[in-house]
Design a protein around this motif. Structure first.
Motif, PDB file in Angstrom:
ATOM      1  N   ARG A   1       0.827  -1.212   0.000  1.00 52.23           N
ATOM      2  CA  ARG A   1       0.000   0.000   0.000  1.00 52.23           C
ATOM      3  C   ARG A   1       0.861   1.263   0.000  1.00 52.23           C
TER       4      ARG A   1
ATOM      5  N   ASP B   1       2.184   1.675  -3.513  1.00 53.48           N
ATOM      6  CA  ASP B   1       1.117   2.144  -4.415  1.00 53.48           C
ATOM      7  C   ASP B   1       0.885   3.639  -4.248  1.00 53.48           C
ATOM      8  N   GLU B   2       0.875   4.106  -3.000  1.00 56.19           N
ATOM      9  CA  GLU B   2       0.627   5.522  -2.757  1.00 56.19           C
ATOM     10  C   GLU B   2       1.772   6.380  -3.280  1.00 56.19           C
TER      11      GLU B   2
END
Length: 422
Positions: A410, A413-414
């Motif tokens: 995550r 991805d950010e």
């Protein structure tokens, strides 16, 4: 109690002026050179127009204490005077002097009994010192709220299953962002070389592991207190006595700076014990810690509760005898012993920096703590089981589908989503 740098001294004087304007009497505790630096600002603060009172006594006072003699050149009492030309030793001496200010601080507190203390965050010892005098302590952070928030949006070497309630508190109650991506040590493909300095010979690892290979499963206690922890000769003597009295085989990592002949600290009979070679193996300097912790012969780890060491022990499923010394180590001990229940406390109480002295803990206490952890009683059985269970969770967290694996994904991805096109 402001730190000895302009960016800390100046705002603290301004803060004292604001306190005085609201009717408080303020005393700034500092050293002679720093007193000269702030005196014009203090004089301005004491102008009757500034603090709104016609009292003849100053609303802001300066209490001067001598700068500790640690071998620095005269007058070098402020960070702005330290330059690379002074060499690498001067900053270390400066830090030592900062730690030695606790004694005059204690004397001032006892003599003046203030209602509250505002101390710089760099004086970490002031929290305990104020508490001992029953005085509330506020910490002054010389940074913006924005900067503080940025520093607390962290990538953490932990995993959700290790401290779930505190992850929830950090993220939800405090509203801070965090990605838990550990235990990162489990990502290392070559534990034999992990963290090993280039000048360390491989025979250190080979000799230690060969010695451990001859030991029964779970029979050896590993003793290591990290890179910066130092022990007085009296403490080393009692630790050696404790290891002897415990009856357990041990691998003991001793600082490379400790006297090689042991004349200052070795108790009677300890040299003979080591000469036999069957009870103990001493390593000076760097040790292959992850390999030792994962060896089948290891049954316990006596540690200072540094976070890296604690996580490596958790990952290996090794229970701990906890002996915190400074910094975050006492907090980590609470987590290890009281929350996770994978350790036994040795009973250390005094928070002190690496440069300060500590209470000497007796060999009988040390041996007793090792016995509680590695013995056949219910307490030891329960602690060892919890350590093994937590190890399984640690390894699962790093595998595909695990909590740390997912958090890292995550985060990536950010970060990728924020990349500018092209």
């Amino acid at each position: 109690l402001p730190f000895f740098a302009p960016g800390h001294l100046i705002p603290v004087v301004d803060m004292a002026a604001i306190f005085s304007a609201r009717g408080a009497r303020c005393t700034i505790l500092t050293t002679p050179v720093n007193a000269d630096i702030i005196r014009p600002a203090v004089d301005r603060a004491n102008d009757s127009d500034c603090h709104g009172t016609d009292s003849p006594s100053p609303a802001v006072d300066i209490f001067v204490v001598p700068f500790p003699d640690v071998g620095l050149p005269p007058g070098m009492e402020n960070l702005m005077f330290l330059t690379p030309a002074h060499g690498a030793e001067c900053p270390l001496k400066f830090i030592q002097a900062v730690q030695l200010l606790r004694e005059p601080f204690d004397r001032f507190m006892a003599a003046n009994r203030p209602d509250a203390v505002v101390s710089d965050s760099f004086f970490s010892w002031s929290a305990d010192a104020a508490a001992e005098h029953g005085v509330p302590r506020l910490v002054f952070l010389g940074s913006s709220v924005f900067a503080r928030c940025c520093s607390e949006t962290m990538v953490l070497n932990s995993f959700h299953e290790l401290e779930p309630d505190y992850v929830e508190h950090f993220r939800t109650t405090l509203g801070r962002r965090a990605w838990l991506v550990g235990p990162v040590a489990l990502a290392s493909k070559d534990m034999a070389k992990r963290g090993r300095p280039d000048n360390t010979e491989a025979h250190v690892t080979e000799g230690c592991l060969r010695w451990m290979d001859r030991k029964p499963a779970g029979s050896v206690v590993y003793v290591s207190f990290g890179t910066f922890t130092s022990f007085s000769p009296a403490e080393l003597r009692e630790l050696a006595r404790g290891l002897d009295l415990s009856g357990k085989d041990f691998v003991w990592v001793i600082s490379s700076g400790t006297g090689t002949d042991g004349s200052e600290w070795m108790p009677e009979g300890f040299a003979e014990l080591m000469a036999r070679g069957d009870r103990g193996f001493i390593i000076r300097g760097w040790a292959p810690q992850t390999l030792i912790l994962n060896h089948h012969a290891l049954g316990g780890f006596m540690t200072h509760c540094g976070w890296n060491s604690a996580l490596e022990a958790v990952s290996a499923g090794v229970p701990m005898v906890t002996w915190p010394r400074y910094a975050d180590q006492f907090y980590n001990e609470k987590l290890i012993v009281e929350v996770l229940k994978v350790g036994v406390s040795i009973g250390a109480k005094d928070f002190a920096s690496p440069l300060e002295g500590h209470e000497v803990i007796g060999g009988e206490v040390i041996a007793g703590s090792i016995g509680r952890l590695m013995g056949s009683g219910e307490e030891g059985d329960a602690v060892r089981k919890k350590a093994k269970d937590l190890s399984v969770k640690a390894r699962s967290a790093m595998e595909k589908g695990g909590s740390s694996y997912g958090d890292f994904g995550r985060l990536m991805d950010e970060l990728m989503a924020r990349r500018s096109p092209g």
